[in-house]
Scaffold this motif. Structure first.
Motif, PDB file in Angstrom:
ATOM      1  N   PRO A  24       0.828  -1.200   0.000  1.00  0.00           N
ATOM      2  CA  PRO A  24       0.000   0.000   0.000  1.00  0.00           C
ATOM      3  C   PRO A  24       0.866   1.255   0.000  1.00  0.00           C
ATOM      4  N   ALA A  25       0.408   2.258  -0.705  1.00  0.00           N
ATOM      5  CA  ALA A  25       1.142   3.523  -0.747  1.00  0.00           C
ATOM      6  C   ALA A  25       1.130   4.165   0.632  1.00  0.00           C
ATOM      7  N   LYS A  26       2.234   4.778   0.992  1.00  0.00           N
ATOM      8  CA  LYS A  26       2.322   5.438   2.293  1.00  0.00           C
ATOM      9  C   LYS A  26       1.549   6.749   2.253  1.00  0.00           C
ATOM     10  N   SER A  27       1.008   7.106   3.389  1.00  0.00           N
ATOM     11  CA  SER A  27       0.336   8.394   3.509  1.00  0.00           C
ATOM     12  C   SER A  27       1.389   9.496   3.519  1.00  0.00           C
ATOM     13  N   SER A  28       0.942  10.722   3.339  1.00  0.00           N
ATOM     14  CA  SER A  28       1.872  11.854   3.375  1.00  0.00           C
ATOM     15  C   SER A  28       2.641  11.900   4.696  1.00  0.00           C
ATOM     16  N   LEU A  63       3.653  14.819  12.596  1.00  0.00           N
ATOM     17  CA  LEU A  63       3.439  15.052  11.173  1.00  0.00           C
ATOM     18  C   LEU A  63       2.004  14.714  10.764  1.00  0.00           C
ATOM     19  N   THR A  64       1.414  13.729  11.408  1.00  0.00           N
ATOM     20  CA  THR A  64       0.008  13.407  11.145  1.00  0.00           C
ATOM     21  C   THR A  64      -0.882  14.564  11.580  1.00  0.00           C
ATOM     22  N   ALA A 130       6.099  20.536   4.587  1.00  0.00           N
ATOM     23  CA  ALA A 130       5.610  19.721   3.467  1.00  0.00           C
ATOM     24  C   ALA A 130       4.368  18.918   3.862  1.00  0.00           C
ATOM     25  N   ALA A 131       4.332  18.395   5.081  1.00  0.00           N
ATOM     26  CA  ALA A 131       3.158  17.635   5.534  1.00  0.00           C
ATOM     27  C   ALA A 131       1.943  18.555   5.617  1.00  0.00           C
ATOM     28  N   THR A 137      -3.295  20.843   0.251  1.00  0.00           N
ATOM     29  CA  THR A 137      -3.531  20.617  -1.167  1.00  0.00           C
ATOM     30  C   THR A 137      -4.203  19.276  -1.472  1.00  0.00           C
ATOM     31  N   GLY A 138      -4.398  18.472  -0.428  1.00  0.00           N
ATOM     32  CA  GLY A 138      -5.105  17.201  -0.621  1.00  0.00           C
ATOM     33  C   GLY A 138      -4.271  16.084  -1.199  1.00  0.00           C
ATOM     34  N   ARG A 139      -2.993  16.102  -0.949  1.00  0.00           N
ATOM     35  CA  ARG A 139      -2.120  15.024  -1.464  1.00  0.00           C
ATOM     36  C   ARG A 139      -2.101  13.862  -0.516  1.00  0.00           C
TER      37      ARG A 139
END
Length: 139
Positions: A24-28, A63-64, A130-131, A137-139
């Protein structure tokens, strides 16, 4: 027959590469925590005994939270100009005065080498900024 074997071999390699990079792709926040932990490992002399896992686990909650703040600001209709100011806040002296508040440890006070302290503060500012922006920006 030889061409078929080559094509079959290349297909297997391509598919195995896709599977190996997968998961699974990691979250930001997870991506930025990974970068932070890697940066800590590069910046810190080994004598301080900080592990990559410790650095990752300590910074991930912050960061979350930062990502969620960006997301909430976007949902609340905060303008892009104000969001960019908030993004810049993470580089401010006010934010960086006590990085231990965010990292949950004494990394900044444990080391007395100014260059290391600067690199750790810059790393924290970069990943927090960046987080926040990813959340906005919804990334």
């Amino acid at each position: 027959m030889g061409k078929i074997m080559i094509l079959l071999g290349l297909s297997v390699l391509l598919l195995s590469g896709c599977v190996a990079s997968g998961g699974p792709a990691k979250s930001s926040p997870e991506r930025h925590a990974t970068r932070y932990a890697s940066g800590v490992m590069e910046a810190m002399p080994s004598r301080f005994g900080v592990s990559r896992t410790e650095a990752y686990n300590k910074i991930l909650p912050f960061l979350t939270e930062t990502y969620q703040k960006g997301k909430q600001d976007r949902e609340a209709g905060v303008s892009e100009a104000v969001a960019k100011q908030q993004k810049g806040f993470y580089y401010s002296d006010e934010f960086l005065k006590d990085p231990n508040e965010y990292t949950g440890d004494d990394v900044a006070t444990e080391n007395r080498e100014k260059s290391i302290e600067y690199r750790l503060k810059d790393l924290l500012a970069r990943e927090a900024s960046a987080a926040y922006w990813d959340g906005y920006t919804g990334r």
